[in-house]
Motif scaffolding. Sequence first.
Motif, PDB file in Angstrom:
ATOM      1  N   ARG A 166      31.446  31.592  43.877  1.00  0.00           N
ATOM      2  CA  ARG A 166      31.430  32.036  42.479  1.00  0.00           C
ATOM      3  C   ARG A 166      32.310  31.118  41.641  1.00  0.00           C
ATOM      4  NH1 ARG A 166      33.548  38.165  43.680  1.00  0.00           N
ATOM      5  NH2 ARG A 166      31.770  38.920  44.914  1.00  0.00           N
ATOM      6  N   THR A 167      32.101  31.179  40.348  1.00  0.00           N
ATOM      7  CA  THR A 167      33.072  30.570  39.444  1.00  0.00           C
ATOM      8  C   THR A 167      34.220  31.556  39.234  1.00  0.00           C
ATOM      9  OG1 THR A 167      32.035  31.464  37.447  1.00  0.00           O
ATOM     10  CG2 THR A 167      31.270  29.296  38.218  1.00  0.00           C
ATOM     11  N   VAL A 168      35.283  31.077  38.595  1.00  0.00           N
ATOM     12  CA  VAL A 168      36.416  31.950  38.279  1.00  0.00           C
ATOM     13  C   VAL A 168      35.953  33.108  37.401  1.00  0.00           C
ATOM     14  CG1 VAL A 168      38.668  32.058  37.155  1.00  0.00           C
ATOM     15  CG2 VAL A 168      38.038  30.022  38.466  1.00  0.00           C
ATOM     16  N   ALA A 169      35.093  32.812  36.435  1.00  0.00           N
ATOM     17  CA  ALA A 169      34.618  33.838  35.517  1.00  0.00           C
ATOM     18  C   ALA A 169      33.766  34.877  36.240  1.00  0.00           C
ATOM     19  CB  ALA A 169      33.823  33.192  34.383  1.00  0.00           C
ATOM     20  N   MET A 170      32.877  34.433  37.129  1.00  0.00           N
ATOM     21  CA  MET A 170      32.059  35.366  37.908  1.00  0.00           C
ATOM     22  C   MET A 170      32.926  36.277  38.762  1.00  0.00           C
ATOM     23  SD  MET A 170      29.068  32.842  39.287  1.00  0.00           S
ATOM     24  CE  MET A 170      28.175  31.747  38.182  1.00  0.00           C
ATOM     25  N   ASP A 171      33.961  35.700  39.355  1.00  0.00           N
ATOM     26  CA  ASP A 171      34.837  36.488  40.213  1.00  0.00           C
ATOM     27  C   ASP A 171      35.629  37.511  39.411  1.00  0.00           C
ATOM     28  OD1 ASP A 171      35.925  36.868  42.956  1.00  0.00           O
ATOM     29  OD2 ASP A 171      37.806  36.279  42.007  1.00  0.00           O
ATOM     30  N   PHE A 172      36.049  37.113  38.214  1.00  0.00           N
ATOM     31  CA  PHE A 172      36.750  38.036  37.318  1.00  0.00           C
ATOM     32  C   PHE A 172      35.887  39.259  37.036  1.00  0.00           C
ATOM     33  CE2 PHE A 172      36.971  39.250  32.777  1.00  0.00           C
ATOM     34  CZ  PHE A 172      38.224  39.833  32.753  1.00  0.00           C
ATOM     35  N   TRP A 173      34.629  39.022  36.668  1.00  0.00           N
ATOM     36  CA  TRP A 173      33.724  40.138  36.363  1.00  0.00           C
ATOM     37  C   TRP A 173      33.481  41.003  37.595  1.00  0.00           C
ATOM     38  CZ3 TRP A 173      29.227  42.153  38.161  1.00  0.00           C
ATOM     39  CH2 TRP A 173      28.566  43.082  37.341  1.00  0.00           C
ATOM     40  N   ALA A 174      33.185  40.354  38.743  1.00  0.00           N
ATOM     41  CA  ALA A 174      32.850  41.103  39.957  1.00  0.00           C
ATOM     42  C   ALA A 174      34.027  41.950  40.434  1.00  0.00           C
ATOM     43  CB  ALA A 174      32.419  40.136  41.058  1.00  0.00           C
ATOM     44  N   SER A 175      35.233  41.414  40.319  1.00  0.00           N
ATOM     45  CA  SER A 175      36.415  42.149  40.773  1.00  0.00           C
ATOM     46  C   SER A 175      36.650  43.390  39.926  1.00  0.00           C
ATOM     47  CB  SER A 175      37.655  41.246  40.734  1.00  0.00           C
ATOM     48  OG  SER A 175      37.508  40.163  41.621  1.00  0.00           O
TER      49      SER A 175
END
Length: 225
Positions: A166-175
Amino acid sequence: MEKTDAEEAFRRFLDERPALETLEKFQELMMRYGAAIREVRTKFEVLNDEFSFRTSRNPIESISSRIKKPASIVEKLRRQGFPLTIDSIEQNLNDVAGIRVICSFIDDIYMVADLLAKQDDITVIRTKDYIFRPKQNGYRSYHMIVEVPVFFSDEKRPMRVEIQLRTVAMDFWASLEHQMKYKKGSADRPDIAAELRSCAETIAATDARMLGIRKRIEQLQKDED
């Protein structure tokens, strides 16, 4: 199934066989999964180091890993109708060993995944591209199930590892979505679900814009050279 029920199922799983023998075999299997994680993680670290040396840029921001908890293993076997045995774990579950790779940009995800897949000791079992085709709730990530040979004292054994890129942004949303998902089911309300999807789309657009900015900067540097 509640976590306590899954843990009780795992205890019954041990009680159904000679407990010490079963526990020892389970611990050995978990050790093997841990070794597989180290093998794959090292491959990502080497790729990141090489790319940093050649381009002065790191495509990978961070790498994390985990081994599925015993209660979660039992719960998944039961849910999917598989036998509660040691052999069944290895034969039927692909996500006992998991690695999450956080990349800087979207194109880094595909580049790193492709470079890993091309290594001659890696067998790609399956991929799922939730970036190109996001899940209905807005989730984005690139998933791989790979098999890697691990050398032990008495044998070479192929072990499976699930990889999420994931990108950092994708991981932020998923978390954050994962945290809210377990707040009394509120995340499943249509209004909240729609808001989460909207946030995911905004984050995806930002990822795309940031990639575009990086490419413009790289082109300007080439023009100057």
